[in-house]
Design a protein around this motif. Structure first.
Motif, PDB file in Angstrom:
ATOM      1  N   UNK A  49       0.825  -1.207   0.000  1.00 13.06           N
ATOM      2  CA  UNK A  49       0.000   0.000   0.000  1.00 13.06           C
ATOM      3  C   UNK A  49       0.863   1.263   0.000  1.00 13.06           C
ATOM      4  N   UNK A  50       1.933   1.246   0.812  1.00 14.01           N
ATOM      5  CA  UNK A  50       2.775   2.442   0.879  1.00 14.01           C
ATOM      6  C   UNK A  50       3.487   2.695  -0.437  1.00 14.01           C
ATOM      7  N   UNK A  51       3.825   1.633  -1.186  1.00 17.63           N
ATOM      8  CA  UNK A  51       4.433   1.815  -2.504  1.00 17.63           C
ATOM      9  C   UNK A  51       3.469   2.541  -3.429  1.00 17.63           C
ATOM     10  N   UNK A  79      -2.397   5.780  10.386  1.00 20.83           N
ATOM     11  CA  UNK A  79      -2.126   4.360  10.121  1.00 20.83           C
ATOM     12  C   UNK A  79      -0.849   3.908  10.826  1.00 20.83           C
ATOM     13  N   UNK A  80       0.186   4.756  10.792  1.00 16.41           N
ATOM     14  CA  UNK A  80       1.454   4.382  11.439  1.00 16.41           C
ATOM     15  C   UNK A  80       1.277   4.233  12.941  1.00 16.41           C
ATOM     16  N   UNK A  81       0.411   5.046  13.534  1.00 14.13           N
ATOM     17  CA  UNK A  81       0.198   4.963  14.980  1.00 14.13           C
ATOM     18  C   UNK A  81      -0.601   3.731  15.379  1.00 14.13           C
ATOM     19  N   UNK A  82      -1.351   3.160  14.449  1.00 12.46           N
ATOM     20  CA  UNK A  82      -2.225   2.044  14.782  1.00 12.46           C
ATOM     21  C   UNK A  82      -1.624   0.678  14.463  1.00 12.46           C
ATOM     22  N   UNK A  85       3.492  -3.460  13.316  1.00 14.25           N
ATOM     23  CA  UNK A  85       4.432  -4.109  12.407  1.00 14.25           C
ATOM     24  C   UNK A  85       5.559  -3.135  12.074  1.00 14.25           C
ATOM     25  N   UNK A  86       6.822  -3.553  12.360  1.00 14.68           N
ATOM     26  CA  UNK A  86       7.966  -2.669  12.154  1.00 14.68           C
ATOM     27  C   UNK A  86       8.143  -2.304  10.681  1.00 14.68           C
ATOM     28  N   UNK A  87       7.962  -3.293   9.785  1.00 12.46           N
ATOM     29  CA  UNK A  87       8.145  -3.017   8.358  1.00 12.46           C
ATOM     30  C   UNK A  87       7.091  -2.028   7.855  1.00 12.46           C
ATOM     31  N   UNK A  88       5.853  -2.217   8.321  1.00 15.08           N
ATOM     32  CA  UNK A  88       4.806  -1.283   7.921  1.00 15.08           C
ATOM     33  C   UNK A  88       5.101   0.122   8.448  1.00 15.08           C
ATOM     34  N   UNK A  89       5.590   0.208   9.661  1.00 13.31           N
ATOM     35  CA  UNK A  89       5.920   1.520  10.211  1.00 13.31           C
ATOM     36  C   UNK A  89       7.005   2.212   9.382  1.00 13.31           C
ATOM     37  N   UNK A  90       8.021   1.424   8.941  1.00 12.49           N
ATOM     38  CA  UNK A  90       9.092   2.005   8.149  1.00 12.49           C
ATOM     39  C   UNK A  90       8.570   2.485   6.786  1.00 12.49           C
ATOM     40  N   UNK A  95       6.796   7.064   3.301  1.00 15.30           N
ATOM     41  CA  UNK A  95       5.726   7.737   2.565  1.00 15.30           C
ATOM     42  C   UNK A  95       5.409   9.094   3.175  1.00 15.30           C
ATOM     43  N   UNK A  96       5.425   9.171   4.512  1.00 15.47           N
ATOM     44  CA  UNK A  96       5.164  10.449   5.175  1.00 15.47           C
ATOM     45  C   UNK A  96       6.229  11.483   4.836  1.00 15.47           C
TER      46      UNK A  96
END
Length: 756
Positions: A49-51, A79-82, A85-90, A95-96
């Motif tokens: 999704x971030x891609x 989304x990052x706060x919720x 998952x470390x990879x999703x946060x990165x 993206x931010x």
């Protein structure tokens, strides 16, 4: 596809803004739906999704608003706060960061757009029928008023002011106000006085809105009047006229780290400066506006075909602070529009027809209103020094300073867009006591229009919505709320105009005017109404009236004008009348009269003024109306060397004697609560007279026109075509055709050709 994605992204922003407490899974589902729409594929890989978001931020830069980018930024933070998952946060952090840079870039773009909206700029170009004239000739002109950024024709200002300046005497000769017609065209004519001295002159055009900025942005159009001109040494150097800029110029100097060039259809931008600041490259000017991220040391490539032609400013800016790192300028060249003027030269009063086709370089027809002049090429040659409409508009800066736009430094605005004419003033008490709730009555005697305004708690007033031609008189009266005029005084604000000077540092060298032009042009002035029948009343031959000096000493003046001179009725103010009649008197910045002779000497004191044998001053002189004058006698400092009037020695400053017509002499009583206002209005439009010869054998007057045809409104149709028809003169064989203007979409058109 991109429009669909834009709609989806906007829908996503609206949904999220409406549900600030959406869960991570809900946000993720919307992102996955967005990805499916974008790629056409369904997937359960939420890490992609971030891609998708990163790709969208690249593809839609400039398409989404700053608010929409900021909303997406908020959604990704949520989304990052919720997620744990470390990879999703990165991925979300990357993206931010990317979206943050995009919002900074869009913020710069938004500041520029806001400045454009709050401080629009106007540019004017004057197209005249020919470059030189003779005394008594008529200057046919059109003022092309365009937006400084897009170059599209505009009529936000409904009135354009055109002034004729004498470069040698540095004085105002004439001033007219031109009102736009229903098509937004500003066109009119200016007749030169028959006694005008030959030499260099300048036509200046401006609007009231343009007075908020430097007078250098006015249009200065040089022209020449053939005749006996004063002997002077001329130099070719001059300022104030458009100068063709270099292909690449750097205001920051030759050592500027910003390099701008063009190669193989691309604009290349590179900053040779190491910095860790977040940078953006801003390109603006001539309708261009592009702001994009920039990495120092790398070459930014931009397709030149996507840029509008003309002068382009390039700047490297700190995205976060708005500080300008480096600036430069270049010029974008583009294929010239296709302009075709076809016709066959005719002679001896035969009809002629010209076919005009205007299109873009790719053949797309151009629609617009253009001005066209056709002159006798044997006596009217083009002025190679005179700048064209393209050089005046496309090669000049639009007048905006990037530093002001980014910092929000707005100029002071004293004059708005003039959509109507106004009369302003104040109602006050004669004993300095404020009048409560005064009323103002306005009467236009020629039409019988009458209205009354209630001013409320204000003593000042501005009457808007007026639209009157030159010579219109209004009568105003101020009263108390009861209608009483006792101890009421009405003060009217004077009409103001800028004090202009010729932009030339020295006079331009005399033009090489063909020998036959003056003779042929004078004949055109003499027989201006070719083949026009005018019924005149019966003529009774009388002995020419002999005027005797009206001064008490009976001394013959240096120059005099009397009530039977029609010139006295042709002007609306004493200021222009005195200058036009050849009296070397002008008003300085302080409102005092000064005398400037052709040799350049200026008297330290204004001339001695007498009105009806009473010593007067400049204020009372300029309040007179020219049509009320019985005689004006002027004694220069030489002619008045041995004169003493009522004990006043006038040997150094000159003498001006004015007599009013019988019945107007003395001080006429007028209530202080009333005022007669006669401001300068717009000049009614004058149509160019093009004679027709259906039967040349019946012609009774010679036709030696230098300007054979003038049309300020040549309209092209959907196919970019127009046709004009006119008749040849008695002696014309070759024709100089000049077409200038701006199409409706801002394409600058200039075409000059010879039909022979």
């Amino acid at each position: 596809m991109r429009r669909l994605m834009t709609f989806c992204l906007m829908l996503l922003s609206l949904c999220i803004s409406a549900q600030q407490t959406a869960s991570f899974q809900e946000l993720l589902a919307k992102m996955q739906h967005l990805k499916e729409r974008y790629t056409g594929q369904s997937t359960d890989n939420d890490r992609a999704v971030t891609v998708i978001m990163r790709k969208l931020s690249d593809d839609y830069q400039g398409r989404l608003s700053l608010t929409q980018y900021r909303q997406l930024n908020t959604d990704l933070q949520q989304m990052r706060a919720q997620t744990s998952d470390h990879f999703q946060q990165q991925q979300l952090s990357d993206a931010l960061q990317l979206l943050h840079s995009k919002s900074d870039t869009l913020d710069i773009e938004q500041r520029i757009l806001d400045y454009y909206a709050r401080v629009p700029q106007e540019r004017i170009y004057l197209h005249t029928d020919k470059p030189y004239y003779v005394p008594g000739d008529t200057i046919w002109f059109r003022a092309h008023l365009v937006d400084a950024v897009t170059h599209t024709p505009i009529s936000r200002s409904r009135y354009v002011y055109v002034e004729l300046l004498d470069n040698a005497a540095d004085t105002l000769c004439q001033r007219i106000i031109v009102r736009c017609d229903s098509d937004g065209v500003f066109a009119n004519a200016l007749t030169l006085p028959r006694h005008l001295q030959g030499g260099s002159y300048t036509l200046v055009a401006y609007t009231q809105w343009m007075r908020n900025f430097s007078a250098e942005r006015f249009c200065y159009h040089p022209l020449w009047v053939a005749g006996s001109e004063p002997k002077a040494e001329y130099e070719s150097a001059r300022l104030g006229l458009p100068v063709r800029p270099a292909r690449t110029a750097s205001p920051t100097g030759s050592d500027s780290p910003l390099q701008v060039g063009q190669r193989k259809g691309q604009l290349l931008v590179r900053l040779d400066h190491h910095t860790t600041e977040p940078l953006a490259c801003a390109l603006y000017g001539n309708g261009n506006l592009l702001v994009t991220d920039y990495t120092p040391g790398k070459v930014l490539r931009i397709d030149s075909q996507s840029l509008r032609p003309g002068s382009l400013s390039v700047a490297i800016v700190n995205r976060q602070t708005g500080d300008i790192i480096a600036e430069s300028q270049t010029r974008i060249e583009a294929p010239q529009p296709q302009v075709s003027i076809r016709g066959e030269a005719r002679q001896h009063n035969e009809p002629m027809e010209l076919a005009i086709d205007i299109a873009e370089a790719d053949g797309t027809p151009l629609y617009g209103n253009f001005s066209l002049s056709i002159t006798d090429y044997d006596v009217v040659k083009p002025d190679s020094v005179l700048p064209t409409i393209g050089e005046c508009l496309a090669q000049q800066s639009d007048g905006y300073m990037l530093a002001d736009m980014l910092s929000g430094k707005y100029p002071r605005i004293d004059y708005g867009f003039q959509t109507s004419q106004t009369i302003s003033g104040q109602i006050r008490g004669t004993i300095f006591k404020r009048i409560k709730r005064p009323k103002l009555m306005l009467v236009r005697p020629d039409t019988g229009f009458r209205t009354t305004f209630e001013l409320g708690d204000s003593s000042r007033f501005t009457i808007r919505g007026l639209d009157f031609p030159d010579g219109t008189t209004y009568v105003l009266e101020g009263t108390r709320k009861t209608g009483s005029t006792s101890l009421v005084q009405l003060d009217i604000d004077p009409q103001t105009f800028p004090t202009l000077h010729s932009p030339l540092t020295s006079h331009r060298p005399p033009l090489s005017i063909p020998d036959g032009f003056a003779r042929q042009a004078q004949e055109q002035v003499m027989y201006g109404s070719v083949d026009r029948v005018i019924d005149l009343p019966e003529v009774v031959k009388e002995k020419k009236r002999q005027h005797k000096p009206t001064n008490l000493l009976g001394v013959t003046p240096y120059r005099a004008f009397y009530d039977d001179d029609p010139v006295l009725n042709n002007f609306h103010s004493m200021e222009i009348l005195l200058t036009t009649l050849g009296i070397p008197v002008y008003r300085d910045a302080n409102g005092e009269l000064r005398v400037r002779y052709r040799s350049g000497t200026v008297s330290k004191h204004g001339p001695v003024i007498f009105i009806d044998e009473f010593r007067s001053n400049v204020v009372e002189l300029l309040m007179l109306q020219p049509e009320t004058i019985e005689s004006i006698e002027w004694f220069d400092h030489v002619g008045a060397a041995n004169m003493t009037i009522y004990g006043w020695n006038v040997s150094t400053s000159g003498l001006l004697l004015v007599r009013q017509k019988p019945g107007l002499k003395g001080r006429t009583f007028r209530p202080l609560s009333m005022a007669t206002v006669r401001q300068q209005g717009w000049k009614p439009n004058v149509e160019f007279f093009s004679p027709q010869y259906p039967n040349p054998a019946q012609k009774t007057r010679p036709d030696h026109r230098t300007t054979l045809y003038w049309n300020p409104k040549v309209k092209t149709d959907e196919e970019g075509r127009a046709t004009v028809r006119f008749y040849a003169s008695d002696i014309s064989r070759r024709y100089l055709v000049t077409l200038e203007g701006v199409s409706d979409d801002g394409m600058i058109i200039h075409k000059q050709t010879v039909i022979e």
